[in-house]
Motif scaffolding. Structure first.
Motif, PDB file in Angstrom:
ATOM      1  N   GLU A  89       5.111  -7.035  14.661  1.00 14.98           N
ATOM      2  CA  GLU A  89       3.587  -7.026  15.080  1.00 14.98           C
ATOM      3  C   GLU A  89       2.753  -6.528  13.502  1.00 14.98           C
ATOM      4  OE1 GLU A  89       2.599  -4.899  18.396  1.00 14.98           O
ATOM      5  OE2 GLU A  89       3.440  -6.503  19.864  1.00 14.98           O
ATOM      6  N   LEU A  90       3.252  -5.381  13.057  1.00 14.75           N
ATOM      7  CA  LEU A  90       2.609  -4.770  11.979  1.00 14.75           C
ATOM      8  C   LEU A  90       2.664  -5.845  10.619  1.00 14.75           C
ATOM      9  CD1 LEU A  90       3.696  -1.010  12.255  1.00 14.75           C
ATOM     10  CD2 LEU A  90       1.072  -2.110  12.422  1.00 14.75           C
ATOM     11  N   ALA A  91       4.194  -6.407  10.675  1.00 18.76           N
ATOM     12  CA  ALA A  91       4.246  -7.181   9.443  1.00 18.76           C
ATOM     13  C   ALA A  91       3.058  -8.449   9.557  1.00 18.76           C
ATOM     14  CB  ALA A  91       5.704  -7.612   9.502  1.00 18.76           C
ATOM     15  N   ARG A  92       3.112  -8.988  10.660  1.00 21.64           N
ATOM     16  CA  ARG A  92       2.326 -10.324  11.025  1.00 21.64           C
ATOM     17  C   ARG A  92       0.898  -9.915  10.750  1.00 21.64           C
ATOM     18  NH1 ARG A  92       5.753 -14.052  12.134  1.00 21.64           N
ATOM     19  NH2 ARG A  92       7.655 -13.497  13.319  1.00 21.64           N
ATOM     20  N   GLN A  93       0.437  -8.739  11.255  1.00 19.93           N
ATOM     21  CA  GLN A  93      -0.893  -8.378  10.840  1.00 19.93           C
ATOM     22  C   GLN A  93      -1.048  -8.051   9.455  1.00 19.93           C
ATOM     23  OE1 GLN A  93      -1.688  -4.812  13.232  1.00 19.93           O
ATOM     24  NE2 GLN A  93      -1.405  -6.062  15.173  1.00 19.93           N
ATOM     25  N   LEU A  94      -0.234  -7.582   8.867  1.00 19.69           N
ATOM     26  CA  LEU A  94      -0.325  -7.256   7.472  1.00 19.69           C
ATOM     27  C   LEU A  94      -0.418  -8.403   6.550  1.00 19.69           C
ATOM     28  CD1 LEU A  94      -0.487  -4.870   5.228  1.00 19.69           C
ATOM     29  CD2 LEU A  94       1.838  -4.769   5.204  1.00 19.69           C
ATOM     30  N   GLN A  95       0.278  -9.474   6.852  1.00 24.42           N
ATOM     31  CA  GLN A  95       0.319 -10.685   6.362  1.00 24.42           C
ATOM     32  C   GLN A  95      -1.400 -11.365   6.178  1.00 24.42           C
ATOM     33  OE1 GLN A  95       3.504 -13.164   8.146  1.00 24.42           O
ATOM     34  NE2 GLN A  95       4.427 -13.094   6.315  1.00 24.42           N
ATOM     35  N   ALA A  96      -1.771 -11.180   7.366  1.00 24.15           N
ATOM     36  CA  ALA A  96      -3.124 -11.633   7.495  1.00 24.15           C
ATOM     37  C   ALA A  96      -4.083 -10.940   6.607  1.00 24.15           C
ATOM     38  CB  ALA A  96      -3.598 -11.535   8.902  1.00 24.15           C
ATOM     39  N   ILE A  97      -3.951  -9.468   6.951  1.00 23.22           N
ATOM     40  CA  ILE A  97      -4.881  -8.617   5.894  1.00 23.22           C
ATOM     41  C   ILE A  97      -4.761  -8.896   4.352  1.00 23.22           C
ATOM     42  CG2 ILE A  97      -5.404  -6.195   5.448  1.00 23.22           C
ATOM     43  CD1 ILE A  97      -4.296  -5.257   8.321  1.00 23.22           C
ATOM     44  N   ILE A  98      -3.545  -9.177   4.173  1.00 20.26           N
ATOM     45  CA  ILE A  98      -3.113  -9.452   2.679  1.00 20.26           C
ATOM     46  C   ILE A  98      -3.873 -10.792   2.095  1.00 20.26           C
ATOM     47  CG2 ILE A  98      -1.402  -9.775   1.028  1.00 20.26           C
ATOM     48  CD1 ILE A  98       0.356  -7.823   2.335  1.00 20.26           C
ATOM     49  N   GLN A  99      -3.994 -11.513   2.917  1.00 18.50           N
ATOM     50  CA  GLN A  99      -4.642 -13.030   2.880  1.00 18.50           C
ATOM     51  C   GLN A  99      -5.885 -12.694   2.706  1.00 18.50           C
ATOM     52  OE1 GLN A  99      -3.099 -15.589   2.089  1.00 18.50           O
ATOM     53  NE2 GLN A  99      -1.128 -15.724   2.880  1.00 18.50           N
ATOM     54  N   LEU A 118       1.308  -0.329   5.573  1.00 15.17           N
ATOM     55  CA  LEU A 118       2.715  -0.246   4.705  1.00 15.17           C
ATOM     56  C   LEU A 118       3.130   1.198   5.161  1.00 15.17           C
ATOM     57  CD1 LEU A 118       1.785  -1.935   1.402  1.00 15.17           C
ATOM     58  CD2 LEU A 118       3.354  -2.353   2.894  1.00 15.17           C
ATOM     59  N   ASN A 119       2.309   2.389   5.158  1.00 13.28           N
ATOM     60  CA  ASN A 119       2.860   3.577   5.440  1.00 13.28           C
ATOM     61  C   ASN A 119       3.352   3.433   6.775  1.00 13.28           C
ATOM     62  OD1 ASN A 119       2.052   4.646   3.031  1.00 13.28           O
ATOM     63  ND2 ASN A 119      -0.009   5.370   3.738  1.00 13.28           N
ATOM     64  N   LEU A 120       2.726   2.875   7.789  1.00 16.63           N
ATOM     65  CA  LEU A 120       3.394   2.878   9.103  1.00 16.63           C
ATOM     66  C   LEU A 120       4.707   2.164   9.079  1.00 16.63           C
ATOM     67  CD1 LEU A 120       0.192   1.814  11.325  1.00 16.63           C
ATOM     68  CD2 LEU A 120       1.369   4.273  11.431  1.00 16.63           C
ATOM     69  N   LEU A 121       4.693   1.004   8.486  1.00 17.40           N
ATOM     70  CA  LEU A 121       6.157   0.311   8.303  1.00 17.40           C
ATOM     71  C   LEU A 121       6.962   1.242   7.723  1.00 17.40           C
ATOM     72  CD1 LEU A 121       4.952  -3.156   7.006  1.00 17.40           C
ATOM     73  CD2 LEU A 121       6.059  -2.517   9.358  1.00 17.40           C
ATOM     74  N   LEU A 122       6.827   2.144   6.822  1.00 15.98           N
ATOM     75  CA  LEU A 122       7.836   2.892   6.105  1.00 15.98           C
ATOM     76  C   LEU A 122       8.216   3.917   7.100  1.00 15.98           C
ATOM     77  CD1 LEU A 122       9.051   3.467   3.338  1.00 15.98           C
ATOM     78  CD2 LEU A 122       6.863   5.271   2.938  1.00 15.98           C
ATOM     79  N   LYS A 123       7.498   4.439   7.744  1.00 12.33           N
ATOM     80  CA  LYS A 123       7.679   5.593   8.820  1.00 12.33           C
ATOM     81  C   LYS A 123       8.746   5.141   9.871  1.00 12.33           C
ATOM     82  CE  LYS A 123       3.541   8.300   8.492  1.00 12.33           C
ATOM     83  NZ  LYS A 123       2.241   8.913   9.262  1.00 12.33           N
ATOM     84  N   LYS A 124       8.679   3.582  10.201  1.00 13.20           N
ATOM     85  CA  LYS A 124       9.276   3.176  11.217  1.00 13.20           C
ATOM     86  C   LYS A 124      10.614   2.317  10.786  1.00 13.20           C
ATOM     87  CE  LYS A 124       5.685   2.020  14.329  1.00 13.20           C
ATOM     88  NZ  LYS A 124       6.170   2.729  15.401  1.00 13.20           N
ATOM     89  N   LEU A 149       3.699 -10.730   0.117  1.00 10.67           N
ATOM     90  CA  LEU A 149       3.819 -11.808   1.137  1.00 10.67           C
ATOM     91  C   LEU A 149       5.155 -12.137   1.226  1.00 10.67           C
ATOM     92  CD1 LEU A 149       0.779 -14.222   0.621  1.00 10.67           C
ATOM     93  CD2 LEU A 149       1.006 -12.437   2.260  1.00 10.67           C
ATOM     94  N   ASP A 150       6.002 -12.226  -0.096  1.00  9.24           N
ATOM     95  CA  ASP A 150       7.437 -12.662   0.176  1.00  9.24           C
ATOM     96  C   ASP A 150       8.195 -11.473   0.734  1.00  9.24           C
ATOM     97  OD1 ASP A 150       6.914 -14.986  -0.989  1.00  9.24           O
ATOM     98  OD2 ASP A 150       7.503 -14.410  -2.980  1.00  9.24           O
ATOM     99  N   SER A 151       7.893 -10.186   0.427  1.00  8.04           N
ATOM    100  CA  SER A 151       8.305  -8.952   0.716  1.00  8.04           C
ATOM    101  C   SER A 151       8.159  -8.815   2.425  1.00  8.04           C
ATOM    102  CB  SER A 151       7.788  -7.608   0.259  1.00  8.04           C
ATOM    103  OG  SER A 151       8.296  -7.808  -1.208  1.00  8.04           O
ATOM    104  N   LEU A 152       6.917  -9.209   2.739  1.00 10.85           N
ATOM    105  CA  LEU A 152       6.662  -9.300   4.370  1.00 10.85           C
ATOM    106  C   LEU A 152       7.645 -10.252   4.950  1.00 10.85           C
ATOM    107  CD1 LEU A 152       2.927  -8.739   4.445  1.00 10.85           C
ATOM    108  CD2 LEU A 152       4.681  -7.261   5.298  1.00 10.85           C
ATOM    109  N   ASP A 153       7.769 -11.406   4.284  1.00 10.62           N
ATOM    110  CA  ASP A 153       8.634 -12.307   4.928  1.00 10.62           C
ATOM    111  C   ASP A 153      10.082 -11.842   5.033  1.00 10.62           C
ATOM    112  OD1 ASP A 153       6.520 -14.224   5.326  1.00 10.62           O
ATOM    113  OD2 ASP A 153       6.869 -15.355   3.386  1.00 10.62           O
TER     114      ASP A 153
END
Length: 489
Positions: free
Chosen positions: A50-60, A92-98, A145-149
């Motif tokens: 969920e975080l990764a997909r949200q992050l994709q939208a935010i980055i866009q 990104l910090n939340l993703l790093l923690k998880k 974006l590629d890293s998120l994918d």
């Protein structure tokens, strides 16, 4: 260690309960592992997705604000860019923690570095006047974006692997649970069989021993246990010893009584013989002497039969077994009985086939056949018929005595071999008996290892069958009590 039946049952059930507790605990442990795995997937991996997909939208969105700001240099877009860049940093910090994987953490560090470069590039507030600056921004966005994918793909792969592992654990848990159930069932059955066997085997020995006591064999009963059944066996052995002592005493008493009766009977017989040949005795008195003679014979015969019954009951009756030809034993008995049968105009015949020789006590065989023929003559009306047959049978040799007499009621047949029992229809004939003849017949027959059967209907005659085994050379003792009567249909 002395184990009572109660202790054996407690130990067996305790073992079964212990196995069930262990098997249940293992199954619960495996199920808990499955539950924890599912929890991790739901709480961690799914949240990462969920975080990764949200992050994709935010980055866009962030990239759109950056482009508009660099083109228009409008501070509003710059503020929106800064706000969205903070959200990107937080996510990104939340993703790093998880993330627990070093590879995925490195991927997020790379994303953070690319994002920092992008933010620094935008914060210079220089319009994109050349292609190189635009390329730098697009490159960092592409890295993010590629890293998120890649992160989403890896996380999805991780979820699939964990689901496969959970399925594997579940399948293994089911197999182990089934094995434990089967093992528990097997252990329960085994424990139940062992407990049952340790209880039923000595009970079986005790039953066999009591059956032997009923047959007049007072041997000590030995049981393979040290529990309450052993105490019961000891009590039965004590009872058996006392019964044996009583029977021996009774036999001795009966022998003494028989001896005491024999002396006066002999004296009375001698006096009878003297008086009968005396010239001073009148014809009318001779008839009275004949009554005395018959009475003496009855008392002497009854005394002998009762003494034999006492020996049978005490288990001391001995058999002089020898290889015998039954037709040769039976034929003279039938010839003698024909004289008595002729007085009632009864036709008595003997038929026999070629039969094997048997191990038998000739004297007791003669008593068996004589008693059966005597009863047949007694209970057959005048002008009747009696047929004695000797034929082979499965056991060895069978002697049959068929008469056309008054017969026996069906409900009385099981009782006719009991001592002193007389059928209710005996009133149809003028004479009576002592009631011990058939008891002796059954006891002597079974003492030879043989069997006796009877078929009868009221007013349709009776058929007695006695069977003797071939080559049964063991000297047996007759049973104390007649066994239950069998009928051969």
């Amino acid at each position: 260690m002395k184990l009572t039946i109660y202790k054996k049952m407690i130990m067996g059930f305790s073992a079964i309960i212990t196995i069930m507790i262990i098997s249940s605990a293992y199954v619960l442990f495996e199920l808990n592992t499955v539950a924890n795995g599912a929890k991790i997937i739901l709480s961690s991996n799914v949240r990462i997705q969920e975080l990764a997909r949200q992050l994709q939208a935010i980055i866009q969105d962030e990239n759109g604000y950056a482009g508009k700001y660099l083109i228009s240099n409008d501070e509003t877009y710059f503020s929106l860019f800064i706000e969205t860049s903070k959200q990107v940093d937080q996510n990104l910090n939340l993703l790093l923690k998880k993330q627990s994987s070093h590879e995925e953490q490195s991927l997020i560090y790379r994303m953070q570095k690319a994002h920092d470069t992008l933010v620094a590039h935008i914060q210079n507030k220089k319009p994109e006047t050349n292609a190189n600056q635009k390329q730098i921004r697009q490159k960092n966005i592409a890295i993010l974006l590629d890293s998120l994918d890649i992160l989403i793909s890896k996380n999805h792969s991780s979820i699939e692997k964990k689901m496969i592992r959970i399925e594997s654990i579940t399948a293994r848990s089911v197999k182990v649970a089934l094995l434990l159930i089967a093992g528990t069932l097997f252990a329960a059955i085994t424990a139940a069989l062992i407990i049952t066997r340790t209880i039923t085997r000595p009970i079986g020995d005790l039953i066999k021993g009591t059956e032997q006591i009923a047959r007049g064999k007072f041997e000590k009963i030995l049981v393979s246990s040290h529990d309450e059944i052993a105490l019961l066996a000891d009590a039965v052995n004590d009872m058996s010893a006392k019964i044996n002592d009583v029977n021996e005493l009774k036999t001795q008493m009966m022998q003494q009584i028989s001896h005491e009766l024999k002396t006066p009977l002999q004296a009375m017989q001698s006096a009878h013989d003297v008086l009968k040949v005396s010239k001073s005795v009148k014809d009318s008195q001779i008839k009275m002497l004949d009554v005395f003679d018959r009475g003496i014979d009855k008392i002497a015969n009854f005394s002998k039969q009762y003494l034999d019954l006492a020996k049978i009951e005490s288990g001391v009756m001995q058999y002089n077994m020898e290889l015998s030809d039954l037709p040769k034993i039976v034929e003279p008995i039938v010839d003698d009985a024909k004289l008595i049968a002729a007085s009632k105009n009864i036709d008595l015949e003997l038929n026999f086939d070629a039969v094997p020789r048997v191990m038998a006590d000739s004297e007791k065989i003669s008593i068996i056949i004589s008693n059966l023929i005597s009863n047949a003559i007694k209970y057959t009306p005048k002008n009747g018929k009696i047929v004695v047959s000797i034929v082979p049978c499965d056991l060895g040799v069978q002697v049959k005595v068929q008469d056309s007499g008054i017969g026996i009621n069906q409900d009385e047949i099981p009782n006719i071999f009991e001592r002193f029992y007389q059928a209710s229809n005996i009133k149809k004939i003028a004479c009576t008996g002592s009631g011990v003849g058939l008891a002796i017949v059954k006891a002597y027959t079974e003492g030879h290892g043989g069997k006796i059967y009877v078929e009868s209907r009221p007013d349709q005659g009776s058929l007695f069958k006695v069977e003797f085994p071939i080559m049964n050379n063991k000297p047996l003792k007759a049973p104390a009590e007649p066994l239950s009567l069998s009928e051969n249909d």
